[in-house]
Design a protein around this motif. Sequence first.
Motif, PDB file in Angstrom:
ATOM      1  N   THR A 223       9.295 -24.606  -9.313  1.00 29.56           N
ATOM      2  CA  THR A 223       9.941 -23.507 -10.025  1.00 29.56           C
ATOM      3  C   THR A 223      10.756 -22.612  -9.109  1.00 29.56           C
ATOM      4  O   THR A 223      11.536 -21.794  -9.588  1.00 29.56           O
ATOM      5  CB  THR A 223       8.904 -22.652 -10.766  1.00 29.56           C
ATOM      6  N   GLY A 224      10.604 -22.727  -7.796  1.00 33.29           N
ATOM      7  CA  GLY A 224      11.351 -21.895  -6.858  1.00 33.29           C
ATOM      8  C   GLY A 224      11.015 -22.236  -5.427  1.00 33.29           C
ATOM      9  O   GLY A 224      10.317 -23.219  -5.138  1.00 33.29           O
ATOM     10  N   SER A 225      11.505 -21.417  -4.513  1.00 34.23           N
ATOM     11  CA  SER A 225      11.370 -21.721  -3.090  1.00 34.23           C
ATOM     12  C   SER A 225       9.922 -21.651  -2.612  1.00 34.23           C
ATOM     13  O   SER A 225       9.506 -22.432  -1.749  1.00 34.23           O
ATOM     14  CB  SER A 225      12.235 -20.761  -2.273  1.00 34.23           C
ATOM     15  N   LEU A 243      12.578 -31.490  -6.572  1.00 36.65           N
ATOM     16  CA  LEU A 243      13.480 -31.123  -7.661  1.00 36.65           C
ATOM     17  C   LEU A 243      13.328 -29.635  -7.934  1.00 36.65           C
ATOM     18  O   LEU A 243      12.225 -29.155  -8.196  1.00 36.65           O
ATOM     19  CB  LEU A 243      13.127 -31.891  -8.936  1.00 36.65           C
ATOM     20  N   ASP A 244      14.420 -28.908  -7.858  1.00 36.03           N
ATOM     21  CA  ASP A 244      14.379 -27.488  -8.201  1.00 36.03           C
ATOM     22  C   ASP A 244      14.544 -27.383  -9.710  1.00 36.03           C
ATOM     23  O   ASP A 244      15.648 -27.311 -10.230  1.00 36.03           O
ATOM     24  CB  ASP A 244      15.491 -26.747  -7.470  1.00 36.03           C
ATOM     25  N   MET A 245      13.420 -27.393 -10.417  1.00 32.05           N
ATOM     26  CA  MET A 245      13.508 -27.378 -11.873  1.00 32.05           C
ATOM     27  C   MET A 245      13.712 -25.975 -12.410  1.00 32.05           C
ATOM     28  O   MET A 245      14.095 -25.804 -13.573  1.00 32.05           O
ATOM     29  CB  MET A 245      12.275 -28.010 -12.509  1.00 32.05           C
ATOM     30  N   GLY A 246      13.478 -24.938 -11.586  1.00 31.25           N
ATOM     31  CA  GLY A 246      13.623 -23.584 -12.084  1.00 31.25           C
ATOM     32  C   GLY A 246      12.764 -23.379 -13.317  1.00 31.25           C
ATOM     33  O   GLY A 246      11.567 -23.668 -13.304  1.00 31.25           O
ATOM     34  N   ASP A 247      13.381 -22.939 -14.409  1.00 33.67           N
ATOM     35  CA  ASP A 247      12.661 -22.721 -15.662  1.00 33.67           C
ATOM     36  C   ASP A 247      12.714 -23.930 -16.588  1.00 33.67           C
ATOM     37  O   ASP A 247      12.140 -23.900 -17.672  1.00 33.67           O
ATOM     38  CB  ASP A 247      13.256 -21.516 -16.395  1.00 33.67           C
ATOM     39  N   PHE A 248      13.382 -25.005 -16.143  1.00 33.68           N
ATOM     40  CA  PHE A 248      13.684 -26.105 -17.055  1.00 33.68           C
ATOM     41  C   PHE A 248      12.684 -27.247 -16.909  1.00 33.68           C
ATOM     42  O   PHE A 248      13.042 -28.385 -16.565  1.00 33.68           O
ATOM     43  CB  PHE A 248      15.117 -26.586 -16.822  1.00 33.68           C
ATOM     44  N   ALA A 249      11.419 -26.964 -17.201  1.00 30.34           N
ATOM     45  CA  ALA A 249      10.386 -27.995 -17.116  1.00 30.34           C
ATOM     46  C   ALA A 249      10.678 -29.137 -18.080  1.00 30.34           C
ATOM     47  O   ALA A 249      10.481 -30.313 -17.759  1.00 30.34           O
ATOM     48  CB  ALA A 249       9.017 -27.396 -17.408  1.00 30.34           C
ATOM     49  N   GLY A 250      11.142 -28.795 -19.261  1.00 26.29           N
ATOM     50  CA  GLY A 250      11.444 -29.823 -20.251  1.00 26.29           C
ATOM     51  C   GLY A 250      12.518 -30.785 -19.777  1.00 26.29           C
ATOM     52  O   GLY A 250      12.437 -31.993 -20.045  1.00 26.29           O
ATOM     53  N   ALA A 251      13.517 -30.274 -19.081  1.00 29.07           N
ATOM     54  CA  ALA A 251      14.593 -31.138 -18.592  1.00 29.07           C
ATOM     55  C   ALA A 251      14.060 -32.156 -17.591  1.00 29.07           C
ATOM     56  O   ALA A 251      14.463 -33.330 -17.601  1.00 29.07           O
ATOM     57  CB  ALA A 251      15.690 -30.292 -17.956  1.00 29.07           C
ATOM     58  N   VAL A 252      13.165 -31.720 -16.717  1.00 33.31           N
ATOM     59  CA  VAL A 252      12.565 -32.650 -15.745  1.00 33.31           C
ATOM     60  C   VAL A 252      11.769 -33.724 -16.470  1.00 33.31           C
ATOM     61  O   VAL A 252      11.924 -34.930 -16.221  1.00 33.31           O
ATOM     62  CB  VAL A 252      11.663 -31.886 -14.755  1.00 33.31           C
ATOM     63  N   LEU A 253      10.907 -33.298 -17.386  1.00 29.97           N
ATOM     64  CA  LEU A 253      10.014 -34.249 -18.044  1.00 29.97           C
ATOM     65  C   LEU A 253      10.787 -35.241 -18.925  1.00 29.97           C
ATOM     66  O   LEU A 253      10.491 -36.448 -18.929  1.00 29.97           O
ATOM     67  CB  LEU A 253       8.997 -33.480 -18.883  1.00 29.97           C
ATOM     68  N   LYS A 254      11.764 -34.757 -19.644  1.00 26.86           N
ATOM     69  CA  LYS A 254      12.500 -35.652 -20.550  1.00 26.86           C
ATOM     70  C   LYS A 254      13.331 -36.658 -19.778  1.00 26.86           C
ATOM     71  O   LYS A 254      13.459 -37.824 -20.189  1.00 26.86           O
ATOM     72  CB  LYS A 254      13.384 -34.820 -21.489  1.00 26.86           C
ATOM     73  N   TYR A 255      13.902 -36.232 -18.632  1.00 32.69           N
ATOM     74  CA  TYR A 255      14.718 -37.182 -17.872  1.00 32.69           C
ATOM     75  C   TYR A 255      13.826 -38.197 -17.164  1.00 32.69           C
ATOM     76  O   TYR A 255      14.160 -39.397 -17.114  1.00 32.69           O
ATOM     77  CB  TYR A 255      15.592 -36.448 -16.858  1.00 32.69           C
ATOM     78  N   ILE A 256      12.692 -37.750 -16.631  1.00 33.98           N
ATOM     79  CA  ILE A 256      11.781 -38.692 -15.964  1.00 33.98           C
ATOM     80  C   ILE A 256      11.130 -39.619 -16.994  1.00 33.98           C
ATOM     81  O   ILE A 256      10.787 -40.765 -16.664  1.00 33.98           O
ATOM     82  CB  ILE A 256      10.749 -37.920 -15.129  1.00 33.98           C
TER      83      ILE A 256
END
Length: 373
Positions: A223-225, A243-256
């Motif tokens: 989520t950050g440094s 992966l710097d997912m920031g606030d976008f947990a859904g984006a990481v999970l859906k792409y993986i």
Amino acid sequence: MSSSEAKGGRSAQLKHTGLRPGWTTGACATGAATAAYTALLTGDFPDPVTITLPRGQTPAFALAAEELTGSYAMAGIVKDAGDDPDVTHGAVVRATVRRLPAGSGVVFRAGPGVGTVTRPGLPLPVGEPAVNPVPRQMMRDHIAAVARHHGDGGDVEITVSVDNGEEIARSTWNPRLGILGGLSILGTTGIVVPYSCSAWIDSIRRGVDVARAAGRTHVAGCTGSTSEKTVTAVHRLPEDALLDMGDFAGAVLKYIRRHPVDRLTLCGGFAKLSKLAAGHLDLHSARSQVDNGFLAELARRGGADEAVADEVANANTGLAALRLCTAAGVPLGDLVAVAARDEALAVLRGAPVAVDVICIDRAGTIVGRSTVR
């Protein structure tokens, strides 16, 4: 570093977005305090004033305001948030520096537009000015460096203020958190990482592609440094597996889910990951909130009695809820990590990816972990 590593990781994601980073209020306050203290000792303001950030960057800030009298010096810097839609972009951050008796050290005060902590659960005691720990340390370090250079003791009072800060703070969560009277002076790296939803999600996808092309079988969404530093220490992952997912947990999970790797570690702040545990895939504070009722139910499952569960349900922050449970011997951090892992697995929908979760506090200390499943 290999060529593949050079194209991956947090810095590569930012470069790929094409978005311009900016500077935190903490970095601006540090620059202003450094300039003001230098002027107090020498009679001249360095303009621009150069500071060193925690990761070694050396930005130079032009001064927007300066004032020198026999008893104090004040410098002001206009905050540039880059391409991030930060409510403090363009605000003038000021630091007024006064001498204190020998042995006093560095003392912080809240000036106009900077809030004061009025409720527990934040990383500062009640009654303290809302100048967070990392900006405080940055200012202490720079005051000490200037003091050594000029042969001074470095005993000063720093009053940080932000023009129109009280009005700006109404657009933040500060009032709800019990920070009254203005803004918080924030930042762990000194740099504002800009988030455009489409650009950042695209950069996450690119990060996954780079990791897979490099043959990485274990990647980490951070989520950050601070979480990046923690997960690197725990798993010794190379830069291009981060992966710097920031606030976008859904984006990481859906792409993986569509582009699997053998293992995914999610690492982030306890409060943010409690949102994922409760079913939120966008962890930004404007779009999801910590659900204290959900945390109270988890606490009950972990053995909390009704008195503790009620305290958790009414806690000021996620960190306050965690502290209550820690004191009661309830492993809320682990419970959140397990719930977040299970939510991640639900989003992955049976993709061949093993998941574990690490929850940390603001200092990067691990406060909760799940097993790999």
